[in-house]
Scaffold this motif. Structure first.
Motif, PDB file in Angstrom:
ATOM      1  N   MET A  79     -57.725   8.026  12.835  1.00 32.25           N
ATOM      2  CA  MET A  79     -56.820   8.949  13.533  1.00 32.25           C
ATOM      3  C   MET A  79     -56.111   8.250  14.679  1.00 32.25           C
ATOM      4  O   MET A  79     -54.924   8.489  14.933  1.00 32.25           O
ATOM      5  CB  MET A  79     -57.582  10.172  14.046  1.00 32.25           C
ATOM      6  CG  MET A  79     -56.669  11.206  14.716  1.00 32.25           C
ATOM      7  SD  MET A  79     -55.354  11.830  13.627  1.00 32.25           S
ATOM      8  CE  MET A  79     -56.253  13.091  12.709  1.00 32.25           C
ATOM      9  N   ARG A 128     -53.193  15.721   9.259  1.00 30.74           N
ATOM     10  CA  ARG A 128     -52.357  15.012  10.226  1.00 30.74           C
ATOM     11  C   ARG A 128     -51.177  15.878  10.669  1.00 30.74           C
ATOM     12  O   ARG A 128     -50.835  15.930  11.857  1.00 30.74           O
ATOM     13  CB  ARG A 128     -51.855  13.690   9.631  1.00 30.74           C
ATOM     14  CG  ARG A 128     -52.957  12.713   9.270  1.00 30.74           C
ATOM     15  CD  ARG A 128     -52.410  11.304   9.068  1.00 30.74           C
ATOM     16  NE  ARG A 128     -51.335  11.224   8.102  1.00 30.74           N
ATOM     17  CZ  ARG A 128     -51.502  11.010   6.798  1.00 30.74           C
ATOM     18  NH1 ARG A 128     -52.723  10.903   6.290  1.00 30.74           N
ATOM     19  NH2 ARG A 128     -50.464  10.914   5.978  1.00 30.74           N
ATOM     20  N   HIS A 171     -53.138   6.414  13.324  1.00 37.21           N
ATOM     21  CA  HIS A 171     -52.033   7.313  13.000  1.00 37.21           C
ATOM     22  C   HIS A 171     -51.275   7.716  14.267  1.00 37.21           C
ATOM     23  O   HIS A 171     -50.035   7.734  14.296  1.00 37.21           O
ATOM     24  CB  HIS A 171     -52.535   8.553  12.275  1.00 37.21           C
ATOM     25  CG  HIS A 171     -52.861   8.323  10.832  1.00 37.21           C
ATOM     26  ND1 HIS A 171     -51.892   8.002   9.896  1.00 37.21           N
ATOM     27  CD2 HIS A 171     -54.037   8.360  10.160  1.00 37.21           C
ATOM     28  CE1 HIS A 171     -52.456   7.855   8.711  1.00 37.21           C
ATOM     29  NE2 HIS A 171     -53.756   8.059   8.844  1.00 37.21           N
TER      30      HIS A 171
END
Length: 200
Positions: A59, A34, A62
């Motif tokens: 993802m 990340r 995030h």
């Protein structure tokens, strides 16, 4: 003929629906992955991001938590249903939708020159690359980024080589972009990130 049928099945919604129903999981991106993504793609709050082949949406979630506005797509109805159920806390910043980037018409929300970042985490290998790269360059802003997370095919077991890119495939990605950067995500450079910036 058999090989062709197998390759096609890996690119069909039915194939992936069966996998997800059977419990298939792509591991969540770890802290290192990340951070590398954020650094190399130079992400900033307020950017418009598109997550292609989002799977269960890890993802994408995030990115939404980082303040990006995220449109996340997958052609598996099972994956999208699971992603919506598991990431409801991000609903103000994150939209999930079913879409096949190989066969469906372009989503109307993907207007030319409006997208800041396109993410393909373990999905680029299964796309019609010529069509997708042409479309991606059109959607991105002049400074936009296409970020690909993939494996080097030569380092994968023979039966899983389709889950990665060959060195020549990676090198060809330079065409049509002002800058290209690659970085390793594991100790032996099997898992890599590829950043393509500035479509032309």
């Amino acid at each position: 003929m058999i090989k062709t049928q197998v390759e096609y099945s890996r690119r069909s919604p039915t194939y992936w629906n069966h996998l997800y129903q059977a419990g298939y999981r792509v591991g969540e991106p770890g802290a290192f992955e990340r951070q590398m993504f954020r650094n190399y793609a130079t992400l900033k709050a307020g950017m418009l991001a598109v997550d292609v082949g989002t799977g269960r949406g890890h993802m994408a979630a995030h990115m939404a938590k980082w303040g990006l506005i995220v449109l996340a797509y997958d052609f598996s109805t099972v994956a999208i249903a699971d992603a919506r159920a598991n990431h409801q806390s991000c609903s103000d910043q994150l939209t999930f939708a079913e879409h096949d980037f190989t066969s469906d018409a372009i989503p109307p929300e993907l207007s030319p020159g409006t997208v800041d970042i396109i993410s393909c985490r373990h999905s680029f290998e299964f796309l019609d690359r010529f069509r997708f790269l042409t479309d991606a360059r059109r959607w991105l802003t002049s400074a936009g980024v296409l970020q690909i997370t993939t494996h080097r095919a030569k380092r994968m077991p023979p039966a899983a080589a389709h889950q990665g890119l060959r060195d020549e495939d990676i090198e060809q990605l330079r065409q049509g972009w002002r800058y290209m950067t690659t970085y390793g995500l594991d100790g032996d450079d099997t898992l890599i990130g590829i950043v393509l910036r500035g479509p032309r």
